[in-house]
Design a protein around this motif. Structure first.
Motif, PDB file in Angstrom:
ATOM      1  N   MET A 297       0.816  -1.207   0.000  1.00  0.00           N
ATOM      2  CA  MET A 297       0.000   0.000   0.000  1.00  0.00           C
ATOM      3  C   MET A 297       0.855   1.264   0.000  1.00  0.00           C
ATOM      4  SD  MET A 297      -3.236  -1.220   2.331  1.00  0.00           S
ATOM      5  CE  MET A 297      -4.562  -0.479   1.349  1.00  0.00           C
ATOM      6  N   GLY A 298       2.158   1.096  -0.162  1.00  0.00           N
ATOM      7  CA  GLY A 298       3.047   2.257  -0.188  1.00  0.00           C
ATOM      8  C   GLY A 298       3.336   2.829   1.180  1.00  0.00           C
ATOM      9  N   GLY A 299       3.151   2.032   2.218  1.00  0.00           N
ATOM     10  CA  GLY A 299       3.264   2.530   3.587  1.00  0.00           C
ATOM     11  C   GLY A 299       4.660   2.494   4.152  1.00  0.00           C
ATOM     12  N   VAL A 300       4.840   3.256   5.210  1.00  0.00           N
ATOM     13  CA  VAL A 300       6.074   3.247   6.005  1.00  0.00           C
ATOM     14  C   VAL A 300       5.736   2.581   7.332  1.00  0.00           C
ATOM     15  CG1 VAL A 300       7.776   4.704   7.179  1.00  0.00           C
ATOM     16  CG2 VAL A 300       6.870   5.366   4.936  1.00  0.00           C
ATOM     17  N   PRO A 301       6.512   1.565   7.764  1.00  0.00           N
ATOM     18  CA  PRO A 301       6.182   0.863   9.006  1.00  0.00           C
ATOM     19  C   PRO A 301       6.244   1.789  10.218  1.00  0.00           C
ATOM     20  CG  PRO A 301       7.851  -0.323   7.755  1.00  0.00           C
ATOM     21  CD  PRO A 301       7.707   1.022   7.116  1.00  0.00           C
ATOM     22  N   ARG A 302       5.359   1.580  11.162  1.00  0.00           N
ATOM     23  CA  ARG A 302       5.365   2.348  12.411  1.00  0.00           C
ATOM     24  C   ARG A 302       5.688   1.461  13.618  1.00  0.00           C
ATOM     25  NH1 ARG A 302       6.275   6.500  10.241  1.00  0.00           N
ATOM     26  NH2 ARG A 302       4.768   8.136   9.775  1.00  0.00           N
ATOM     27  N   PHE A 303       5.037   0.319  13.729  1.00  0.00           N
ATOM     28  CA  PHE A 303       5.318  -0.594  14.833  1.00  0.00           C
ATOM     29  C   PHE A 303       4.690  -1.944  14.526  1.00  0.00           C
ATOM     30  CE2 PHE A 303       1.411   1.698  15.990  1.00  0.00           C
ATOM     31  CZ  PHE A 303       0.551   0.673  16.315  1.00  0.00           C
ATOM     32  N   CYS A 304       5.010  -2.934  15.356  1.00  0.00           N
ATOM     33  CA  CYS A 304       4.397  -4.241  15.194  1.00  0.00           C
ATOM     34  C   CYS A 304       4.087  -4.839  16.561  1.00  0.00           C
ATOM     35  CB  CYS A 304       5.292  -5.185  14.382  1.00  0.00           C
ATOM     36  SG  CYS A 304       6.825  -5.664  15.210  1.00  0.00           S
ATOM     37  N   LEU A 305       3.181  -5.799  16.565  1.00  0.00           N
ATOM     38  CA  LEU A 305       2.891  -6.613  17.746  1.00  0.00           C
ATOM     39  C   LEU A 305       2.968  -8.063  17.312  1.00  0.00           C
ATOM     40  CD1 LEU A 305       0.441  -4.159  17.620  1.00  0.00           C
ATOM     41  CD2 LEU A 305       0.359  -4.868  19.996  1.00  0.00           C
ATOM     42  N   LEU A 306       3.377  -8.945  18.213  1.00  0.00           N
ATOM     43  CA  LEU A 306       3.468 -10.351  17.855  1.00  0.00           C
ATOM     44  C   LEU A 306       2.820 -11.225  18.916  1.00  0.00           C
ATOM     45  CD1 LEU A 306       4.983 -12.411  15.798  1.00  0.00           C
ATOM     46  CD2 LEU A 306       6.179 -12.962  17.920  1.00  0.00           C
TER      47      LEU A 306
END
Lengths: 313, 313
Positions: B90-99
């Motif tokens: 989607m052309g996005g820049v990552p901000r954070f993740c959860l696992l």
């Protein structure tokens, strides 16, 4: 719940989580107000007036439920309720959810439909529309709920905010879920199957009471209060909490999945005896001492709540 | 991926997802710009200048990997890479993740540490810090990654934006992951184990190229292009896509997990032959016709990509 409760110290689970937390290297100033170590992570979007709360919760066959005894509607409800309870714990209002479902061998099309029946019903009732997720086949059913909630900027209730002298309160009566799991019948079983996340109460605690700390009771108050006390750098002294009718003292202290709220408030704050129909009971006080220690009627209370990596329950 | 690709129609998976999508009852005007039906859900926080993208992806033992053959570092990498690939699409820049991790019987403390080694390495490299998640024990290992990314308001690339006459492009060379899974050696195996999400390319497509549609190739181009064509209400006519060295035509067309980007651009747009070291190849054109139909060198191409609920691959 079990949301990487950060500095929780008992057993292997706590040790693993602490190792993960230490290694997560959260960057400062990129919109992250709080990372691993509370019911939810907090993200502050650029320019936004609200902080966003994020929580994830696994619900696993033969760990959290059995297919033979747990109807799929109840599981759909419970999967979402567990996430919503984390949002409630921080005083948040739900915004949306995502669900990843690995459908096990016994989960046919009809099972899946009924699972979503339960999830959609609670999603509509609480304003948490399902916006995405993942779907796969697996040997055993596993699902992971993601819930996003929101609070006005900087107002989320956290578990590390208690101060010495603050009173400790609990909502509802404890041990019902553990009793229901044991008996499989009656109101306790209904309580186990369809927990009600305390969303309105959470907002009330944030807006009206000005609670100094809050968290939800997912793993038993002996473990969860220990976590709150530890996060706040204090020890807790309590009397026996109110028991769900028929629950044993052990179930009320160590039983998981009650999804009531545990909170603290300053000594000058008046907390009503009820919120709507839910009793709010003062059970004790936070005080200086060994961080994380919990005393019940003056005796040390071991944190026997649920720990996946201790393998006991 | 398999992120409830909305209106994807083949097989039982598509039918189940469509039923879920219809029932999700997304409310309008509450900040949700796009729900079920693309690589990510889009949420518009009140007052914010950015749209937030959310995706979740399951990675399951004996479905997506086997413990005997897949090193834990590679699985940690891959779990996150799958989510990042949706953000890239989607052309996005990552901000954070959860696992969320359910650690199976064979996943001991050392395994878990190595899993997080792989995840943290990619998280640092891509700017997607881990901010939370869940951890549990289970019979088999299962993990679910949640990634949040961001784009300037209203600019996310979607799979439904292609128009008749727009050229179809693919990044990289296809079939490497399927080949690697078959042979278990060499560059193809490395490709299967450690896919590289095309984050910089996604931003380039959004900012510089003005791609009209984009998605990532997770389930094989025969199925994924079908999904894009269907979402855009068009049919697609292509020539054979570039093949990973050694991959068969079938692997390039139907093999999953390449995590390259599939995109379209208007006829007047010049797309360079490469972005950094990644080839960008024009493989065909979108045209009016039967929505979702795909033709390869003039012949109908069946959507044989990966469908969990068809059970074939």
């Amino acid at each position: 719940m079990r949301d990487w409760g950060g500095r929780l110290p008992t057993g292997d689970e706590a040790e693993i989580l602490e190792a993960i937390r230490r290694r997560a290297h959260l960057p400062v100033g990129r919109g992250l107000a709080l990372g691993i170590g509370d019911d939810c992570a907090i993200y502050r979007p650029r320019g936004a007036r609200e902080d966003l709360l994020f929580t994830t919760d696994l619900l696993l066959e033969d760990v959290h439920f059995r297919r033979q005894t747990h109807p799929p509607e109840a599981l759909g409800h419970k999967a979402l309720a567990r996430g919503l309870s984390d949002i409630a714990a921080m005083g948040g209002v739900p915004r949306f959810c995502l669900l990843s479902l690995a459908a096990g061998a016994g989960a046919d099309r009809r099972w899946i439909d009924r699972f979503y029946d339960g999830l959609f019903r609670l999603a509509r009732a609480t304003g948490a529309p399902l916006v995405g997720g993942d779907l796969a086949r697996a040997a055993q059913t596993a699902c992971d709920i993601v819930v996003c909630g929101a609070v006005p900027r900087g107002t989320a209730l956290r578990r590390d905010g208690a101060r010495a002298g603050h009173a400790i309160y609990v909502s509802g009566r404890l041990g019902g879920s553990a009793l229901g799991l044991e008996t499989g019948t009656g109101k306790a079983w209904a309580r186990h199957l369809r927990p009600q996340p305390r969303l309105a109460l959470g907002v009330f605690l944030r807006e009206r009471i000005g609670a100094s700390a809050a968290m939800d009771l997912s793993d038993g108050i002996s473990l969860d209060l220990h976590r709150m006390a530890l996060a706040s750098g204090l020890e807790a002294a309590i009397e026996p909490p109110p028991r769900f009718p028929g629950a044993s003292p052990g179930q009320a202290l160590h039983g998981g999945e009650d999804y009531e709220l545990l909170f603290t408030a300053g000594p000058r704050i008046t907390v009503p005896a009820r919120f709507e129909t839910i009793p709010l009971t003062r059970i004790g006080v936070m005080r200086r001492g060994q961080p994380g220690a919990v005393y019940l009627s003056g005796q040390p209370l071991p944190a026997l709540g649920y720990d996946h990596f201790r393998g006991s329950r």
